[in-house]
Design a protein around this motif. Sequence first.
Motif, mmCIF file in Angstrom:
data_model
loop_
_atom_site.group_PDB
_atom_site.id
_atom_site.type_symbol
_atom_site.label_atom_id
_atom_site.label_comp_id
_atom_site.label_asym_id
_atom_site.label_seq_id
_atom_site.Cartn_x
_atom_site.Cartn_y
_atom_site.Cartn_z
ATOM 1 N N ASP A 110 0.953 -1.483 -0.416
ATOM 2 C CA ASP A 110 0.040 0.007 0.339
ATOM 3 C C ASP A 110 0.784 1.385 -0.344
ATOM 4 O OD1 ASP A 110 -2.272 -1.550 -0.215
ATOM 5 O OD2 ASP A 110 -3.200 -0.746 2.185
ATOM 6 N N MET A 111 2.166 0.794 1.068
ATOM 7 C CA MET A 111 2.877 2.489 0.467
ATOM 8 C C MET A 111 3.878 2.783 -0.714
ATOM 9 S SD MET A 111 2.659 3.862 3.867
ATOM 10 C CE MET A 111 0.816 3.387 3.907
ATOM 11 N N THR A 112 4.046 1.114 -1.721
ATOM 12 C CA THR A 112 4.382 1.453 -2.607
ATOM 13 C C THR A 112 3.272 2.803 -3.365
ATOM 14 O OG1 THR A 112 5.628 -0.175 -2.211
ATOM 15 C CG2 THR A 112 5.546 -0.188 -4.195
ATOM 16 N N LEU A 113 2.459 1.955 -3.593
ATOM 17 C CA LEU A 113 0.910 2.644 -4.415
ATOM 18 C C LEU A 113 0.895 3.841 -4.177
ATOM 19 C CD1 LEU A 113 -1.009 2.016 -6.550
ATOM 20 C CD2 LEU A 113 -2.809 1.546 -4.365
ATOM 21 N N LEU A 114 0.918 4.083 -2.745
ATOM 22 C CA LEU A 114 0.608 5.784 -2.136
ATOM 23 C C LEU A 114 2.143 6.516 -2.760
ATOM 24 C CD1 LEU A 114 -0.588 5.527 1.325
ATOM 25 C CD2 LEU A 114 -1.647 6.497 -0.460
ATOM 26 N N GLN A 115 3.282 5.882 -2.911
ATOM 27 C CA GLN A 115 4.193 6.596 -2.972
ATOM 28 C C GLN A 115 4.568 6.924 -4.363
ATOM 29 O OE1 GLN A 115 7.246 5.887 -4.995
ATOM 30 N NE2 GLN A 115 8.059 7.794 -4.733
ATOM 31 N N THR A 116 3.955 6.071 -5.622
ATOM 32 C CA THR A 116 4.088 6.720 -7.074
ATOM 33 C C THR A 116 2.570 7.672 -7.285
ATOM 34 O OG1 THR A 116 4.237 4.047 -7.249
ATOM 35 C CG2 THR A 116 3.036 5.105 -8.392
ATOM 36 N N VAL A 117 1.539 7.526 -6.571
ATOM 37 C CA VAL A 117 0.673 8.561 -6.276
ATOM 38 C C VAL A 117 0.982 9.475 -6.237
ATOM 39 C CG1 VAL A 117 -1.482 9.277 -5.879
ATOM 40 C CG2 VAL A 117 -1.191 6.840 -7.213
ATOM 41 N N ALA B 106 -5.198 4.733 -4.594
ATOM 42 C CA ALA B 106 -4.788 5.516 -3.924
ATOM 43 C C ALA B 106 -5.530 5.345 -2.360
ATOM 44 C CB ALA B 106 -4.311 6.277 -4.606
ATOM 45 N N ALA B 107 -6.499 6.011 -3.532
ATOM 46 C CA ALA B 107 -7.563 6.087 -2.081
ATOM 47 C C ALA B 107 -8.194 5.047 -0.840
ATOM 48 C CB ALA B 107 -9.434 6.896 -2.731
ATOM 49 N N GLY B 108 -7.971 4.452 -2.088
ATOM 50 C CA GLY B 108 -7.854 2.380 -1.309
ATOM 51 C C GLY B 108 -6.240 2.250 0.146
ATOM 52 N N ALA B 109 -5.777 2.711 -0.697
ATOM 53 C CA ALA B 109 -4.177 2.488 0.018
ATOM 54 C C ALA B 109 -4.564 3.456 1.469
ATOM 55 C CB ALA B 109 -3.358 2.067 -1.093
ATOM 56 N N ALA B 110 -5.082 4.589 1.056
ATOM 57 C CA ALA B 110 -5.142 5.821 2.828
ATOM 58 C C ALA B 110 -5.875 4.756 2.565
ATOM 59 C CB ALA B 110 -4.717 6.874 1.467
ATOM 60 N N GLU B 111 -7.284 5.053 2.640
ATOM 61 C CA GLU B 111 -8.207 4.132 3.570
ATOM 62 C C GLU B 111 -8.043 3.322 4.456
ATOM 63 O OE1 GLU B 111 -11.032 3.777 1.019
ATOM 64 O OE2 GLU B 111 -11.678 5.581 0.603
ATOM 65 N N ARG B 112 -7.238 2.018 3.894
ATOM 66 C CA ARG B 112 -6.275 0.983 4.755
ATOM 67 C C ARG B 112 -5.503 1.518 5.471
ATOM 68 N NH1 ARG B 112 -6.181 -3.580 2.174
ATOM 69 N NH2 ARG B 112 -4.050 -4.281 2.128
ATOM 70 N N THR B 113 -4.299 2.730 5.019
ATOM 71 C CA THR B 113 -3.606 3.495 6.109
ATOM 72 C C THR B 113 -4.185 3.604 6.914
ATOM 73 O OG1 THR B 113 -1.938 3.051 4.971
ATOM 74 C CG2 THR B 113 -1.588 4.291 6.467
ATOM 75 N N MET B 114 -4.589 4.284 7.386
ATOM 76 C CA MET B 114 -5.881 5.663 8.168
ATOM 77 C C MET B 114 -6.690 3.842 9.035
ATOM 78 S SD MET B 114 -6.194 8.420 8.011
ATOM 79 C CE MET B 114 -7.907 8.529 8.583
ATOM 80 N N GLU B 115 -7.405 2.918 8.599
ATOM 81 C CA GLU B 115 -7.523 1.983 9.191
ATOM 82 C C GLU B 115 -6.178 1.993 10.178
ATOM 83 O OE1 GLU B 115 -9.356 -1.341 7.700
ATOM 84 O OE2 GLU B 115 -10.888 0.159 6.600
ATOM 85 N N LEU B 116 -5.045 1.793 9.997
ATOM 86 C CA LEU B 116 -3.816 1.208 10.850
ATOM 87 C C LEU B 116 -4.225 2.359 12.251
ATOM 88 C CD1 LEU B 116 -1.512 -0.993 8.526
ATOM 89 C CD2 LEU B 116 -2.750 -1.449 9.994
ATOM 90 N N LEU B 117 -3.875 3.506 11.515
ATOM 91 C CA LEU B 117 -4.038 4.471 12.725
ATOM 92 C C LEU B 117 -4.825 5.111 12.962
ATOM 93 C CD1 LEU B 117 -1.788 6.523 9.636
ATOM 94 C CD2 LEU B 117 -0.935 6.304 11.710
ATOM 95 N N ARG B 118 -6.242 4.692 12.897
ATOM 96 C CA ARG B 118 -6.836 4.626 13.707
ATOM 97 C C ARG B 118 -7.340 4.219 14.473
ATOM 98 N NH1 ARG B 118 -9.929 5.893 9.196
ATOM 99 N NH2 ARG B 118 -11.045 3.888 9.758
ATOM 100 N N ALA B 119 -6.504 2.445 14.804
ATOM 101 C CA ALA B 119 -6.382 1.370 15.695
ATOM 102 C C ALA B 119 -6.274 2.106 16.934
ATOM 103 C CB ALA B 119 -5.705 0.617 14.981
ATOM 104 N N PRO B 120 -7.424 1.762 18.178
ATOM 105 C CA PRO B 120 -7.167 2.616 19.771
ATOM 106 C C PRO B 120 -6.086 1.364 19.846
ATOM 107 C CG PRO B 120 -9.454 1.499 19.110
ATOM 108 C CD PRO B 120 -8.812 1.237 18.607
ATOM 109 N N ASN B 121 -5.220 1.679 21.058
ATOM 110 C CA ASN B 121 -4.273 1.987 21.719
ATOM 111 C C ASN B 121 -5.229 1.277 22.859
ATOM 112 O OD1 ASN B 121 -2.216 0.115 22.980
ATOM 113 N ND2 ASN B 121 -0.572 2.391 22.915
#
Length: 587
Positions: A133-140, A313-328
């Motif tokens: 996903d990060m590779t895709l975001l980097q390309t975009v 890229a929107a899909g990759a960003a959404e998946r990344t957001m899911e990780l960042l939103r995961a509560p500790n």
Amino acid sequence: MANLPPSPQTRWQAVKMAARFISPYKRQVIYSLLALLFTATITLSIGQGIRLLIDQGFATQSKDLLSQYVVIFLLLVIALAIGTFTRYYWVTWLGERVIADIRRTVFNHLIHLHPGFFEENRSLEIQSRLTADMTLLQTVIGSSVSFALRNLIMMLGGIIWLFITNAKLTALVTICVPLVVIPILIYGRRVRHLSRQSQDRIAAVGAYVGEVLGQIKTVQAYNHQSIDQRIFHDQVEEAFAVAKQRTTQRALLVTIVIVLVLGAVGLMLWVGGIDVIEGRISGGELAAFIFYSVIVGSAVASISEVIGELQRAAGAAERTMELLRAPNLIQSPATPQPLPKVSGNIEIDQLCFAYPSRPDVLAINELTLTIRAGETLALVGPSGAGKSTLFDLLLRFFDSQSGCIKLEGIDIRHLDLFALRRCFALVSQNPVLFFGTISDNLRYARPDATDAEVEAAAEAAYAHDFICKLPQGYQTHLGDSGLGLSGGQKQRLTIARALLADAPILLLDEATSALDAQSEHWVQQALQRLMHNRTTLVIAHRLATVQSADRIAVLDHGHLDALGTHTELLQSSALYARLAALQLQPQ
């Protein structure tokens, strides 16, 4: 991380996330935009150069004017090349820098998440999100966005020059604009949904590959290759089917755009050709108009194609957001209570805990237990009695639903997490070693330890001799999980690491259960040194290894069944007596 279609709100959050990471680099963004505007302006100016070249050079039959306009044309080309270099450098730099920041932020968030998160989500799929996903975001970010903006500027500038050059012909081209926009809107939504599905399928494929190859010995020992091949084939085909649907939708989108736009250009050529023949416009004007028409058509087609990349890229960003939103769920308190000198006094009071995946089953059930400083307490009981769960709660990998654990009289939930975990050294049943040198692994708990301290810990763990016999000694590189060492050697390294940590409380989880007699002998010798003057909790299924413990706690279904010495428990605990009869008495 549910596999649900993204909502508009989620997509907007993904855009805001990208903007948040780009905002620290405003200067580089300005450089990129200026270079982009410069190259677009130069490209659009070439159309006027072509008009002058034809009308003032070819038509006048003047060699001097022809040479002058050819020189101007070449200067425009050189300026375009310089601008393109500048734009490419800064846009690519920006993409690489932003993705590096996102990767670091996601990793920093993940590494502090409570372990329960990784029990509910596959680590290998998370790994895929950090790579693919990060590779895709980097390309975009580093290419597609710039490409889209450039083509948007070219399209708008080209349309303006089309009107300036010939309004009547331009009207023919603009008729097709709604016909181009409508399929982009219709197919764009389909592509976005299919892009998200495709990325999820690819992540699942990567996770399965990692799992199988990581356990390759078990796979081959049970001749499971054919089944794994079939499962992998099915997953790859599922991923291919979704990718095929996405590709079909994108291909249809681009095809429709090309047909409509270039069809309009063809119509314009016919009308413009008649105007040239009848003398209403010059050949240079028609050539310039054709140039701008091709630019506008190419820009529209390119934008429609880039939209597909942006959807992915929107899909990759959404998946990344899911990780960042995961509560500790496990964090230090806002104002942690200071921890006094730790001698190892632990109080467990009416502790109740159930794992989130099994909320109705108590793994720890109203457990009350006091552990005195400096004593060795063994935890025994059948599988599922709650022994390992208690270790997890002591280290605050999870928090109990009720009751509490106190260290030196302080509820551990009121302590700073790092300060709490520095009080414990863990030696697990399966030795955990990391890719790197033996020295790196021993220093894992104390990176600042000197070479002398590392060697002293290794000697105390009876590991120094075999380390010195390795090709590079302490600088010998280990494979994944200590590949190349025996079980006893790995365990002695983890004991040396625990010695180097010098924590006041020691947690031993079946530290010798998987070893042969010779290895167990050396590990037991190392453990005796490690346990000296420390509060030690020992999990053991083999009662022969814990008979010398100061006290033994018998756990059953999460509650305390009995507590005492080996001799006392043989008389007072039916469960312990039954376990002892099975293990200690001759057949």
